[in-house]
Design a protein around this motif. Structure first.
Motif, short mmCIF file in Angstrom:
data_model
loop_
_atom_site.label_atom_id
_atom_site.label_comp_id
_atom_site.label_asym_id
_atom_site.label_seq_id
_atom_site.Cartn_x
_atom_site.Cartn_y
_atom_site.Cartn_z
N ASN A 90 0.80 -1.23 0.00
CA ASN A 90 0.00 0.00 0.00
C ASN A 90 0.83 1.28 0.00
OD1 ASN A 90 -2.80 -0.72 -0.10
ND2 ASN A 90 -2.58 -1.61 1.94
N ALA A 91 2.12 1.16 0.28
CA ALA A 91 2.98 2.36 0.30
C ALA A 91 3.16 2.96 -1.09
CB ALA A 91 4.33 2.03 0.90
N LYS A 92 2.93 2.15 -2.13
CA LYS A 92 2.96 2.61 -3.53
C LYS A 92 4.34 3.04 -4.01
CE LYS A 92 -1.59 2.30 -3.58
NZ LYS A 92 -2.29 1.21 -4.28
N GLY A 93 5.39 2.62 -3.31
CA GLY A 93 6.73 3.01 -3.74
C GLY A 93 7.37 2.05 -4.71
N LEU A 94 6.82 0.85 -4.84
CA LEU A 94 7.42 -0.18 -5.69
C LEU A 94 6.83 -0.14 -7.10
CD1 LEU A 94 7.52 -3.12 -3.11
CD2 LEU A 94 9.43 -1.72 -3.90
N GLN A 95 6.82 1.02 -7.67
CA GLN A 95 6.23 1.20 -8.99
C GLN A 95 7.05 0.54 -10.10
OE1 GLN A 95 3.14 3.04 -9.53
NE2 GLN A 95 3.16 2.56 -7.34
N LYS A 96 8.34 0.36 -9.87
CA LYS A 96 9.20 -0.23 -10.89
C LYS A 96 9.41 -1.74 -10.70
CE LYS A 96 11.86 3.95 -11.94
NZ LYS A 96 13.23 4.54 -12.03
N LEU A 97 8.81 -2.30 -9.66
CA LEU A 97 9.03 -3.71 -9.36
C LEU A 97 8.51 -4.59 -10.50
CD1 LEU A 97 10.15 -5.55 -7.13
CD2 LEU A 97 7.79 -5.82 -6.31
N VAL A 98 9.39 -5.45 -11.01
CA VAL A 98 9.06 -6.33 -12.12
C VAL A 98 8.96 -7.79 -11.66
CG1 VAL A 98 9.86 -7.22 -14.35
CG2 VAL A 98 10.11 -4.79 -13.81
N SER A 99 9.83 -8.18 -10.73
CA SER A 99 9.88 -9.57 -10.28
C SER A 99 9.84 -9.63 -8.75
CB SER A 99 11.15 -10.25 -10.79
OG SER A 99 11.27 -11.56 -10.26
N LEU A 100 8.93 -10.44 -8.19
CA LEU A 100 8.79 -10.59 -6.74
C LEU A 100 8.74 -12.07 -6.41
CD1 LEU A 100 8.29 -9.49 -3.89
CD2 LEU A 100 5.85 -9.35 -4.45
N MET A 101 9.68 -12.52 -5.55
CA MET A 101 9.73 -13.91 -5.10
C MET A 101 9.66 -13.94 -3.58
SD MET A 101 12.72 -15.45 -7.60
CE MET A 101 12.46 -17.11 -6.95
N ILE A 102 8.70 -14.68 -3.05
CA ILE A 102 8.52 -14.76 -1.60
C ILE A 102 8.48 -16.23 -1.20
CG2 ILE A 102 7.09 -14.11 0.35
CD1 ILE A 102 5.93 -11.85 -1.31
N THR A 103 9.32 -16.59 -0.22
CA THR A 103 9.42 -17.98 0.22
C THR A 103 9.30 -18.07 1.74
OG1 THR A 103 10.91 -18.50 -1.62
CG2 THR A 103 10.87 -20.04 0.21
N SER A 104 8.44 -18.94 2.21
CA SER A 104 8.33 -19.26 3.64
C SER A 104 8.16 -18.02 4.50
CB SER A 104 9.55 -20.06 4.09
OG SER A 104 9.68 -21.26 3.36
N CYS A 105 7.24 -17.17 4.13
CA CYS A 105 6.93 -15.97 4.91
C CYS A 105 5.49 -16.07 5.38
CB CYS A 105 7.14 -14.70 4.08
SG CYS A 105 8.87 -14.34 3.70
#
Length: 546
Positions: A247-262
């Motif tokens: 919701n912070a809206k700062g990751l406007q350029k983020l292309v790839s997101l990998m999340i493991t065991s969170c």
């Protein structure tokens, strides 16, 4: 003390030093590398990683444009690399741009500080299992290496917030950071990397750290240059942290997101990340046990740019969630691995409109995946070109045929390895329907596949370049059929574990070898060593495994 005191200008004219290390220098492999703009690359591993060999590297590379990249791995013996050896590199190789230290317990702050003081061109630093390096050594790098662009720190128990704060403050060119399993790294260290007004960090990996929601909030607000983000094993980050990051809206350029065991990744936080990352193209969720169908569908709805989705061991996701994801975005690639929540049930409600964008489908070791699931995906995704169903041992010919018949675009790559209930009927249908487009076919472990399949391949496939029939019921007759197909230009073939392939196949293999670059004959017990030796002589351009 002798090694640490040698400088380039001193040893170049010293015959004594050269004579002492000439025999060692001959043992050190030298590799040229274009990526270092003409600089040399050296790698020392295990017993070869000693102070004396490092001194040899320092002297030996001076007359060849200078050392650009150095990798030291596994130096744990009593005569392994110490601060003295690293100091010799520092004084003799001021051109060093990349340094990798893995499992070097005897190198500490003194050696790393010498690198910092002498190698001001350093751009990449990789520290893994370096228990003697502390914040002091990392701070020295920050203060003296302004060109640092890439930093990786793993399993370094004495590096913490202070060192990272120095990096964040002084290394203004830093673009990539990876921190894994460093118990002293907390919110203060991680946040300092992003709070600088000059931060241009684009690639970030944080794994197994004692950080909290605060760090993810900072990333969400200030990670304006981040394009690739990997988060793993962050046990102290709650749903709130991931929610705020989105919701912070700062990751406007983020292309790839990998999340493991969170554990903080839930339906609510996943939806927030979908809303806050409008340019996200690749998403991977591994072992995120609180994500369900609802969250997945909501995420896909808001992640309008999403092209690739990977789910591994997300066991609350069912086929309804998969349908929701496919219906809400223009996915091009879907990977499902060990998602045990998917059950093979028929859907009573009508399917959504087709997802014509999906080109690649990979379903691995999802034991609940069966005929109904395959038929559903076939109807929903008619433009599939790449299909990987490896490990789906429950599927049968009748279950797979509807999917093959639904693929309108023509299949290009098909992996059916370890689907051991499939028979020649599937291959006959596959070659009949898609022989004009098929380029790769993997049938490894499909033990009911026989020579009849190879006859079908030989008759119908035009562009097939990679064929794997390892552990199938293949004999010399099947190899002969392949060799007679004039239109085939196979480049890689594997008959590994095919006991029915014998010495009688040598003329057929030679004929196939006109185009082959790789041939696997491992565990072909009916082929003699002498036969393989003759093949090696004849097929000199082909790599043969036996």
């Amino acid at each position: 003390m002798l090694l640490t005191g040698i400088r380039k200008s001193e040893y170049e004219s010293s015959k004594v030093v050269k004579e002492n290390i000439v025999s060692v220098s001959d043992d050190v492999e030298m590799i040229s590398s274009d990526e270092d703009d003409g600089y040399l690359t050296r790698s020392l591993e295990g017993k070869k990683a000693t102070d004396m060999r490092l001194a040899a590297v320092a002297v030996g590379t001076s007359g060849h444009g200078g050392l650009g990249k150095l990798s030291i791995r596994g130096s744990t013996s009593s005569c392994g690399v110490t601060n003295f050896g690293l100091s010799a590199i520092a004084h003799g190789c001021p051109s060093l741009k990349a340094l990798s230290l893995w499992n070097v317990p005897r190198v500490g702050d003194e050696g790393l500080s010498e690198i910092a003081n002498e190698c001001h061109l350093l751009e990449k630093l990789d520290l893994c299992q370096c228990p003697s390096i502390t914040n002091k050594g990392l701070t020295a790098i920050a203060e003296n290496c302004p060109n640092l662009t890439t930093l990786s720190i793993e399993s370094c128990p004495k590096i913490g917030n202070e060192g990272l704060q120095a990096i964040g403050k002084l290394c203004l060119k830093l673009q990539s950071i990876s921190i894994k399993d460093c118990p002293l790294v907390g919110d203060n260290g991680v946040s300092s990397l992003f709070l600088s007004a000059h931060s241009i960090l684009s690639k970030v990996k944080l794994q197994g750290l004692n950080i909290t929601d605060f760090s993810l909030a900072v990333i969400g607000h200030y990670g304006k240059s981040v394009t690739n983000l990997m988060l793993g094993g962050l046990r102290n980050v709650s749903e709130k942290g991931f929610w705020v990051m989105g919701n912070a809206k700062g990751l406007q350029k983020l292309v790839s997101l990998m999340i493991t065991s969170c554990w903080g990744v839930t339906d609510v936080s996943l939806e927030a990340m979908g809303k806050g990352c409008p340019n996200l193209k690749q998403m991977s969720l591994r072992r995120c046990c609180f994500v369900s169908d609802h969250g997945l569908a909501a995420f896909a709805k808001f992640a309008g740019s999403l092209e690739g989705l990977q789910l591994e061991e997300c066991n609350m996701v069912t086929q309804f969630g998969i349908i929701g994801a496919l219906s809400n975005c223009g996915l091009k690639s879907l990977v499902l691995v060990k998602c045990m929540g998917i059950k093979d049930v028929s859907l009573e409600a009508p399917l959504s409109s087709p997802c014509s964008s999906l080109k690649s489908l990979s379903v691995k070791n999802c034991t609940g995946f069966g005929p109904s699931s395959l038929a559903m995906l076939g109807k929903l995704c008619p433009q599939l070109q790449h299909v990987d169903l490896s490990g789906l041992y429950g599927i049968t010919d009748a279950g797979l045929l509807p999917l093959l018949e639904s693929c309108e675009a023509g299949l290009v790559k098909v992996n059916l390895s370890d689907c051991f209930n499939l028979t020649d009927e599937v291959v006959l249908a596959l070659t009949r329907l898609h022989g004009g487009t098929l380029e790769l076919l993997n049938l490894d472990g499909c033990r009911r596949i026989t020579d009849a399949s190879l006859v079908a391949v030989a008759d119908s496939c035009v562009f097939l370049g990679d064929l794997d029939v390892s552990r199938c019921t293949i004999t010399d007759a099947g190899v002969a059929a392949l060799s007679r197909a004039e239109q085939l230009n196979l480049q890689v073939v594997s008959f590994s574990g095919c006991s029915g392939v014998s010495n009688k196949s040598i003329p057929f293999l030679k004929r196939l070898g006109k185009t082959l670059l790789g041939l696997n004959l491992q565990h072909c017990n009916s082929i003699s060593t002498r036969t393989v030796e003759l093949l090696v002589e004849s097929l000199w351009r082909c790599d043969i495994l036996f």
